[in-house]
Scaffold this active site. Structure first.
Site, mmCIF file in Angstrom:
data_model
loop_
_atom_site.group_PDB
_atom_site.id
_atom_site.type_symbol
_atom_site.label_atom_id
_atom_site.label_comp_id
_atom_site.label_asym_id
_atom_site.label_seq_id
_atom_site.Cartn_x
_atom_site.Cartn_y
_atom_site.Cartn_z
ATOM 1 N N CYS A 34 -1.881 5.187 0.976
ATOM 2 C CA CYS A 34 -3.117 5.058 1.849
ATOM 3 C C CYS A 34 -3.288 7.054 2.658
ATOM 4 C CB CYS A 34 -2.416 4.787 3.384
ATOM 5 S SG CYS A 34 -3.935 5.278 4.745
ATOM 6 N N ASN A 89 0.625 -1.143 -0.345
ATOM 7 C CA ASN A 89 0.357 -0.251 -0.233
ATOM 8 C C ASN A 89 1.076 1.362 -0.031
ATOM 9 O OD1 ASN A 89 -1.535 2.061 0.422
ATOM 10 N ND2 ASN A 89 -2.619 1.277 2.647
#
Lengths: 303, 256
Positions: free
Chosen positions: A129, A126
């Site tokens: 975010c 990720n």
């Protein structure tokens, strides 16, 4: 009944429907309603090297056709995940996608390194975010940093590596190309769009973090557009997400070029959404006499 | 956590006070397992997020639960517009309920405003051994006082403006009550300031106390982690979640 199985970056999923990271915890919470084995896979709650408390509440606000969240990657840390969650999920006959994040490249590398040797099927890195001050989206909005972090993680893992992209960029296709060049096996998109909601009476933002990530049906057309653009720009497979609520949305996302589809905010409204979408996909394929779901991936016919 | 999701029929609707509604919902499988202090996560057509509403009363024999809620915005307004025989989509029972002691113990149940409804099911357990201290802004906001009366509880009704019951806050009534007689346990639900005052009194008199908290929620089942609340355990602060770790917490664990 059609074949719903897809091969995604070398991993076989029994169907393309995967609850999205952050919306499904580590799977246990929804097991009261349906067996996890019915899902293609589960993208687990974003996990960092050390445990995190996340942002102060309120962390959620309702918006027209969507919601804002600012959880801020609250999680028990990678060691707890590997000790308590992975062995449990490994017994559930579904694919485990470990979503990982970090404030520094070194943190992400070490987190990925610890996953090596576990029953995790795929890593979802990720870099997008929007709810953490350090790291998170900072890596995902610049081609160089996106490629650098992908390369660094690539070097320490043999697991298939998917990189989750941010829509909060000028050109998502450039970022996708950069992570492909960095060695990613797949990309997933879109993470949430940065948004804000203000209480007009108190004049304060609803979220304690002031801003948060927008998800839900409101972002769906943006997600479809970006999936389509990215699928036409890279050679690696694309996992599509962002406002997918119904089987029709899932078909649309796959026609745009997604081989896997993640379901997020829809779970809060309809916990059975993944089941309904899987049933709907089956019906759609049968009704259109399509025997294999792979035959619809990327088959949109643009004007 | 054992819960279910489905469409359930509103069998009775009442308007208890201005902007305050009382639904009785036929849902035998929920009523079978629901406990005092748990909540229902209610879907409202046209809105993205469900609304968590505390369970006011459980009737296992008739297979119904009661939810009492206040109109706070467009969503709860739309819910209030639902009528008898409408099917509403709920996930329930969710969260951890209150710890109920032997019914011969002395319990004090305290509710402030829309924090009063979850106390009915608790008072039902203790009946005449319960003291119900309920507080409202004004006489026109008073709800459920007759329910506590009919259960045999000793009711101490307070209004901020003195238009009904005694004038003042529930904390004043609680202090008065505790000067007269101790209790085995205190249960409370209401605004943070009220809970703070109650916890101070519970600590002063060394009485076990459980409080029910409220926070904006997403999933309601512990998956999304949005309903964080600051708690302390073994001297260490951490974010617990109202939906799964609560809504009921031991007062010694909460940081308000």
């Amino acid at each position: 009944m059609a074949n719903l199985s897809v091969n995604f970056a070398g991993v076989t999923f029994k169907n393309p429907i995967v609850p999205a990271s952050g919306a499904f915890g580590f799977g246990r919470e929804y097991e009261e309603l349906y067996p996890l084995s019915t899902l293609g896979g589960i993208s687990t709650k974003g996990t960092t090297l050390e445990p995190r408390n996340g942002n102060p509440a309120p962390r959620i606000a309702e918006t027209p056709s969507g919601m804002l969240n600012s959880v801020g990657l609250q999680n028990p840390g990678i060691d707890s995940f590997l000790e308590h969650e992975v062995p449990y999920l490994a017994t559930k006959d579904t694919r485990i996608i470990a979503n990982i994040a970090g404030s520094t490249i070194e943190d992400c590398v070490e987190t990925a390194r610890r996953i090596e040797g576990s029953a995790v099927d795929m890593i979802e890195l990720n870099i997008s975010c929007p709810n953490v001050k350090e790291g998170g989206v900072a890596f995902g909005v610049n081609c160089n940093s996106a490629q650098t972090i992908t390369e660094a993680v690539r070097n320490v893992t043999t697991k298939p590596l998917m990189v989750k992209l941010s829509p909060n960029v000028t050109s998502i296709t450039d970022i996708a190309k950069a992570v492909e060049a960095g060695g990613a096996d797949a990309v997933s998109l879109i993470n949430t769009l940065l948004g804000m909601k203000i209480d007009i009476n108190t004049r304060r933002p609803i979220l304690r973090n002031n801003v948060g990530g927008l998800s839900g049906p409101a972002v769906f057309p943006v997600a479809v557009r970006m999936v389509w653009q990215v699928a036409n720009s890279v050679s690696i497979p694309v996992c599509g997400m962002g406002g997918v609520s119904t089987w029709k949305d899932a078909v649309e996302m796959m026609l745009a070029g997604a081989s896997l589809v993640q379901i997020g905010a829809a779970l809060f409204d309809t916990p059975f959404a993944p089941m309904k979408i899987i049933d709907g996909l089956n019906q759609y394929l049968d009704d259109n006499k399509i025997e294999n779901i792979n035959d619809i991936i990327g088959k949109v016919q643009p004007w | 956590m054992k819960y279910t999701q489905g469409n359930y029929r509103i069998v009775k609707k009442e308007n208890l006070a201005k902007n305050c509604y009382d639904f009785t919902i036929a849902c035998p499988e929920i009523a079978e397992i629901a406990q005092a202090g748990q909540f229902a996560h209610v879907k409202i057509n046209g809105f993205s997020l469900r609304r968590p509403i505390s369970i006011c009363e459980v009737d296992k024999e008739n297979g119904t639960i009661r939810i009492v809620f206040e109109i706070r915005g467009e969503g709860t307004k739309a819910l209030a517009d639902c009528n008898e025989n409408t099917l509403i989509d709920i996930i329930a029972p969710l969260g951890n309920g209150f710890t109920l002691l032997d019914s011969s113990k002395k319990a004090i149940v305290i509710g402030g405003g829309i924090g009063v409804p979850p106390m009915v099911e608790v008072a039902k357990h203790y009946r005449k051994n319960a003291t119900a201290i309920i507080g409202f802004r004004s006489a026109n906001a008073v709800i459920l006082n007759e329910d506590f009366d009919s259960l045999g509880a000793n009711v101490m009704l307070c209004t901020d403006d003195g238009t009904m019951g005694q004038k003042g806050y529930v904390t004043t009534a609680l202090a008065t009550r505790l000067e007269q007689e101790t209790a085995d346990i205190i249960y409370a639900c209401g605004p943070h300031l009220m809970l703070k005052g109650i916890i101070e009194l519970a600590n002063k008199y060394n009485i076990r106390c459980e409080v029910s908290l409220e926070e904006r929620m997403g999933c309601g089942v512990g998956a999304c982690l949005v309903c964080a609340c600051k708690t302390v355990k073994d001297g260490k602060e951490y974010f617990a979640h109202v939906c799964k770790d609560g809504p009921v917490f031991d007062s010694k664990e909460v940081i308000l």
